[in-house]
Write a protein that holds these residues in place. Structure first.
Motif, mmCIF file in Angstrom:
data_model
loop_
_atom_site.group_PDB
_atom_site.id
_atom_site.type_symbol
_atom_site.label_atom_id
_atom_site.label_comp_id
_atom_site.label_asym_id
_atom_site.label_seq_id
_atom_site.Cartn_x
_atom_site.Cartn_y
_atom_site.Cartn_z
ATOM 1 N N LEU A 1 0.846 -1.058 -0.102
ATOM 2 C CA LEU A 1 0.021 0.002 0.089
ATOM 3 C C LEU A 1 0.779 0.965 -0.069
ATOM 4 O O LEU A 1 2.122 1.222 0.741
ATOM 5 C CB LEU A 1 -0.916 0.129 1.113
ATOM 6 C CG LEU A 1 -2.112 -0.996 1.323
ATOM 7 C CD1 LEU A 1 -2.731 -0.841 2.646
ATOM 8 C CD2 LEU A 1 -2.968 -0.442 0.212
ATOM 9 N N PRO A 2 0.411 2.412 -0.639
ATOM 10 C CA PRO A 2 1.163 3.601 -0.591
ATOM 11 C C PRO A 2 1.283 3.940 1.052
ATOM 12 O O PRO A 2 0.236 3.731 1.774
ATOM 13 C CB PRO A 2 0.249 4.315 -1.239
ATOM 14 C CG PRO A 2 -0.631 3.803 -2.137
ATOM 15 C CD PRO A 2 -0.667 2.404 -1.443
ATOM 16 N N ALA A 3 2.521 4.548 1.299
ATOM 17 C CA ALA A 3 2.942 4.608 2.697
ATOM 18 C C ALA A 3 2.706 6.193 2.868
ATOM 19 O O ALA A 3 3.499 6.844 2.154
ATOM 20 C CB ALA A 3 4.223 4.212 3.333
ATOM 21 N N VAL A 4 2.006 6.717 3.823
ATOM 22 C CA VAL A 4 1.654 8.176 4.005
ATOM 23 C C VAL A 4 2.266 8.676 5.423
ATOM 24 O O VAL A 4 1.785 7.624 6.408
ATOM 25 C CB VAL A 4 0.296 8.482 3.916
ATOM 26 C CG1 VAL A 4 0.106 9.860 4.140
ATOM 27 C CG2 VAL A 4 -0.405 8.100 2.459
ATOM 28 N N ARG A 5 2.908 9.736 5.526
ATOM 29 C CA ARG A 5 3.367 10.005 6.822
ATOM 30 C C ARG A 5 3.212 11.461 7.022
ATOM 31 O O ARG A 5 3.576 12.125 6.037
ATOM 32 C CB ARG A 5 4.747 9.700 6.983
ATOM 33 C CG ARG A 5 5.409 9.924 8.202
ATOM 34 C CD ARG A 5 6.920 9.364 8.324
ATOM 35 N NE ARG A 5 7.635 9.630 9.486
ATOM 36 C CZ ARG A 5 8.932 9.368 9.838
ATOM 37 N NH1 ARG A 5 9.515 8.567 9.314
ATOM 38 N NH2 ARG A 5 9.322 9.866 10.967
ATOM 39 N N VAL A 6 2.666 11.811 7.930
ATOM 40 C CA VAL A 6 2.634 13.347 8.348
ATOM 41 C C VAL A 6 3.818 13.585 9.409
ATOM 42 O O VAL A 6 3.908 13.016 10.232
ATOM 43 C CB VAL A 6 1.375 13.494 9.329
ATOM 44 C CG1 VAL A 6 0.954 15.063 9.529
ATOM 45 C CG2 VAL A 6 -0.092 13.248 8.276
ATOM 46 N N TYR B 1 -4.444 3.215 1.633
ATOM 47 C CA TYR B 1 -3.008 3.497 2.080
ATOM 48 C C TYR B 1 -2.918 3.204 3.554
ATOM 49 O O TYR B 1 -3.964 3.029 4.255
ATOM 50 C CB TYR B 1 -2.668 4.931 1.905
ATOM 51 C CG TYR B 1 -3.708 5.922 2.698
ATOM 52 C CD1 TYR B 1 -3.151 6.397 3.670
ATOM 53 C CD2 TYR B 1 -4.888 6.265 2.001
ATOM 54 C CE1 TYR B 1 -3.949 7.581 4.412
ATOM 55 C CE2 TYR B 1 -5.815 7.226 3.016
ATOM 56 C CZ TYR B 1 -5.257 7.796 4.147
ATOM 57 O OH TYR B 1 -6.007 8.555 4.664
ATOM 58 N N VAL B 2 -1.436 3.264 3.872
ATOM 59 C CA VAL B 2 -1.311 3.014 5.317
ATOM 60 C C VAL B 2 -0.454 4.388 5.821
ATOM 61 O O VAL B 2 0.200 4.907 5.271
ATOM 62 C CB VAL B 2 -0.365 1.758 5.264
ATOM 63 C CG1 VAL B 2 1.075 1.945 4.645
ATOM 64 C CG2 VAL B 2 0.122 1.588 6.977
ATOM 65 N N LEU B 3 -1.240 4.577 6.999
ATOM 66 C CA LEU B 3 -0.587 5.913 7.873
ATOM 67 C C LEU B 3 0.573 5.585 8.588
ATOM 68 O O LEU B 3 0.238 4.685 9.554
ATOM 69 C CB LEU B 3 -1.719 6.588 8.383
ATOM 70 C CG LEU B 3 -1.504 7.984 8.880
ATOM 71 C CD1 LEU B 3 -1.072 8.976 7.587
ATOM 72 C CD2 LEU B 3 -2.766 8.585 9.498
ATOM 73 N N ARG B 4 1.433 5.973 8.426
ATOM 74 C CA ARG B 4 2.947 5.707 9.444
ATOM 75 C C ARG B 4 3.048 6.643 10.461
ATOM 76 O O ARG B 4 2.667 7.777 10.279
ATOM 77 C CB ARG B 4 4.013 5.302 8.500
ATOM 78 C CG ARG B 4 3.912 4.683 7.363
ATOM 79 C CD ARG B 4 5.528 4.129 6.864
ATOM 80 N NE ARG B 4 5.837 5.398 6.166
ATOM 81 C CZ ARG B 4 7.214 5.406 5.878
ATOM 82 N NH1 ARG B 4 8.018 4.674 5.984
ATOM 83 N NH2 ARG B 4 7.391 6.674 5.360
#
Length: 747
Positions: free
Chosen positions: A611-616, A744-747
């Motif tokens: 999954l696309p990895a998304v990080r704030v 997506y996965v929120l890291r």
């Protein structure tokens, strides 16, 4: 698959490689013989034709010289043919073919084995065909049909029959890696293996994995305009390039490599695609950019900005004083309405281009204003406006000259009869007569020489300075445009209109020798740019490929495919819509589909990934530290090509400055750069058309926002083949509101 099939194919491969090796030796011998023959021919020519340079009246010597020159040209043609064939055969030694189909034609009981590769290999004595060119009509069945009823079109008509076998191969360095029998399936082993490879190189051929919908576009014939529309990763550019190779094969008697041109968005993209056609055996096909043509044609003594500058302005100058009016100017000058205004303006200029005046002297009329207008509007209409005026100017000057001759003759006779001039010689009297008349006619000649002295930029200015009717609500655009022109600055949004204007006033340098034109990334061309391109190549057919969802400039683009069709004004149009994306994994494709509001499963192929990895992140430092760690992990997994895509240039330079202290990476901020290997940092607008194993999309201090930038965000995210990472400062972009949490996965 039975062992006997494998044994048969191994022997068949060995026979094919032997034939390729034999032809290589033959072509190499021809190449060597060329050098010797050229030396001999040069020697004989200098010995036999020694008089030719000194005696151009000696016809025998001239004929002999021509004979030798013709012989040398023939030798060069033979050499070039041998050289190209050697390059081709050397490639085929590595992998001579990638597929086999067995076909039984209706009415025949014989099964024909057809092995398919990048070029044909045939023994010239036995006529046995070892390999068919993938472009041959019979080869199309591999791409278009499963086993069963099949057929193909030939110049002589349709051939129908039964496809009884379909086999695919993976051959490397002349060795059979694997083989299997297959039907045409989107998730077949060959396609999966091709798509799943790590990438650290330029675009390559797709002849072994062309899909049915792509093949339809590649082999489209008989249309003046082919529009290929499809999502990111659907193979539009590959289709266009393979289509060029197909057309050069299919119409080799009427289309040559130098009669095809590919218009690309920038030089990076040109470099990225530069190896595809040579791999297919087609070299020296011209590539160009619209901006390069514009600079060469306009040759203005002023600063011309390009698409990069325009994109930088859009993405960086939101708080500047003139931002809103320039955006308004971009929108208007990229519209069909402005194109109509330009046409109306040039039509008016052609009807009334000049303030024609009577030319008279001493109460003698040389040519009247009405006569001049008559010549302009009726006699010289085969010329564009300014050349027409200059032809008129030459006519007026000619008539003035005739009157000067008459006046000189009359004055000379008068001086001859004048007693005061009796002691002057005839030569002196002649000089006095000439000098007197020329001085008398000088103001008239100077007035005539001004006819047709038209400044392109001044003419463009008059569209905005009140001379020409302009909509009241666009006065701020007019004022802004005049301000830039006063500063000797031609902004990118004004380049195409000025090009159009110059074409209509001075004549566009039409390229009648160009027979086919490819326009890639067509969504980023404006209607006026497309109109100029259409007029530039009046004899050519077009392949136009693009995706409206990938328009990087939200304010200046083609708008719709309907606009294209209207501009080309042709009944011979084919419009093919591709539906599947082959670039990215299933997970990435679903994610990017949601950005544009498309159903997540549209066009998805069955290639699984992460999954696309998304990080704030809370700071740029945290972002870059995370990217550093991700790059280390991705490198350990064998991924070689990676792109860190920032929004604009200043951000790219900042990120590269920090990241390069930790890892080796390229900074790509110029459109004329070459396609980089390894890890690259680049602004969003330079990434279009490219693809990478791993993509890091940064949404930092200057975040993507508004529906206007959704397409740009979609474009940069869809560059990823295998892994997509998104870093966002403080919060996620608003586009995530429409993306399901499980995409997506929120890291």
């Amino acid at each position: 698959m039975e062992d006997k099939d494998r044994v048969y194919e191994e022997k068949r491969l060995a026979r094919t490689l032997d034939e390729i090796e034999r032809q290589l030796r033959q072509m190499t011998a021809i190449e060597r013989a060329f050098v010797n023959n050229m030396r001999t021919t040069y020697k004989n020519m200098w010995e036999d034709v020694e008089a030719a340079p000194n005696d151009m009246q000696d016809m025998d010597q001239l004929v002999l010289a021509k004979m030798y020159l013709d012989e040398m040209r023939n030798l060069e043609t033979t050499y070039e043919s041998a050289r190209q064939r050697i390059i081709q055969l050397r490639k085929m030694k590595n992998s001579p073919y990638f597929a086999r189909i067995d076909f039984v034609e209706d009415g025949s009981h014989e099964t024909e084995q057809i092995y398919i590769g990048i070029a044909m290999v045939q023994n010239e004595e036995t006529l046995e065909i070892f390999v068919y060119d993938w472009r041959a009509p019979i080869s199309s069945m591999f791409y278009d049909y499963d086993r069963g009823r099949a057929g193909f079109d030939t110049p002589a008509g349709r051939v129908e029959g039964e496809l009884v076998l379909k086999r695919q191969f993976r051959i490397e360095n002349g060795k059979m890696k694997f083989m299997f029998d297959s039907d045409i399936k989107i998730d077949d082993d060959i396609l999966q293996e091709v798509l799943g490879q790590s990438k650290d190189e330029k675009m390559k051929t797709i002849v072994a994995s062309i899909q049915r919908e792509q093949n339809k576009a590649i082999r489209d014939e008989g249309h003046k305009l082919l529009i290929v529309e499809g999502p990111a990763g659907s193979g539009k550019t590959s289709i266009a390039l393979h289509r060029v190779a197909f057309l050069l094969y299919r119409y080799r008697n009427s289309i040559s490599n130098d009669s095809v041109i590919i218009l690309s968005p920038n030089e990076i993209f040109n470099d990225y695609i530069s190896e595809v056609l040579p791999e297919l055996g087609e070299e020296n096909v011209r590539q160009a950019t619209f901006m390069a043509f514009a600079k060469g044609f306009l040759r203005l003594n002023m600063v011309m900005t390009d698409l990069n500058e325009q994109m930088e302005y859009i993405l960086s100058a939101g708080k500047s004083k003139d931002y809103n009016v320039r955006i308004k100017s971009m929108k208007y000058k990229s519209s069909v309405e402005f194109l109509k205004k330009l046409r109306e303006y040039t039509d008016r200029l052609n009807r009334d281009p000049w303030k024609f005046e009577d030319f008279e002297i001493n109460n003698t009329l040389i040519i009247s204003a009405d006569e001049q207008k008559e010549l302009f509007l009726k006699e010289y209409t085969y010329l564009p406006m300014v050349p027409r005026l200059k032809k008129l100017r030459n006519r007026v000057l000619f008539l003035i000259k005739q009157h000067e001759y008459k006046q000189i003759a009359m004055l000379y006779e008068k001086l001859n009869k004048d007693p005061i001039m009796a002691d002057r010689s005839a030569h002196e009297k002649k000089k006095i007569a000439v000098r007197t008349v020329l001085k008398q006619f000088r103001p008239l000649r100077e007035k005539a020489r001004h006819i047709g002295n038209i400044s392109l930029i001044d003419t463009y200015r008059k569209m905005f300075d009140g001379t020409f009717d302009f909509d009241r609500e666009l006065y701020d655009v007019a004022e802004f445009t005049l301000k830039q022109l006063d500063n000797s600055l031609l902004l990118y949004e004004d380049v195409a209109p000025v090009l159009f204007l110059k074409g209509r006033l001075f004549g566009i340098p039409m390229k009648n020798n160009i027979r086919h034109i490819v326009v890639d990334e067509a969504q980023d061309y404006t209607p006026i740019q497309m109109e100029v391109i259409r007029e530039l190549f009046p004899e050519g057919s077009f392949t136009v490929v693009g995706d409206l969802n990938q328009s990087v400039n939200p304010y200046a683009n083609i708008g719709s495919t309907d606009t294209l069709k209207e501009l080309f004004r042709s009944d011979s149009i084919s419009h093919i819509r591709l539906t599947k994306s082959y670039r990215s994994t299933r997970e990435i494709t679903r994610f990017v589909n949601h950005i544009t509001g498309t159903d997540g499963d549209t066009g998805v192929i069955n290639r699984a990934g992460e999954l696309p990895a998304v990080r704030v992140v809370q700071s740029v430092d945290e972002c870059l530290q995370g990217i550093r760690e991700d790059i280390t992990e991705m490198s350990s997994k064998g991924f070689r090509s990676m792109a860190v895509i920032t929004k604009n240039r200043s951000e790219a330079e900042m990120v590269h400055g920090i990241l390069s202290k930790w890892v080796k990476c390229n900074l790509v901020v110029r459109s004329e750069a070459v396609f980089p290997r390894g890890i690259s940092v680049m602004p969003s607008y330079l990434s279009k058309g490219l693809e990478f194993d791993v993509v890091f999309v940064l949404n930092l201090d200057n975040p993507y926002s508004g529906r206007e930038e959704a397409n740009l965000f979609y474009t940069v995210c869809s560059r990823a083949l295998h892994r997509l990472f998104i870093y966002s400062l403080d919060r996620l972009p608003d586009y995530f509101d429409g993306i399901p949490g499980d995409a997506y996965v929120l890291r």
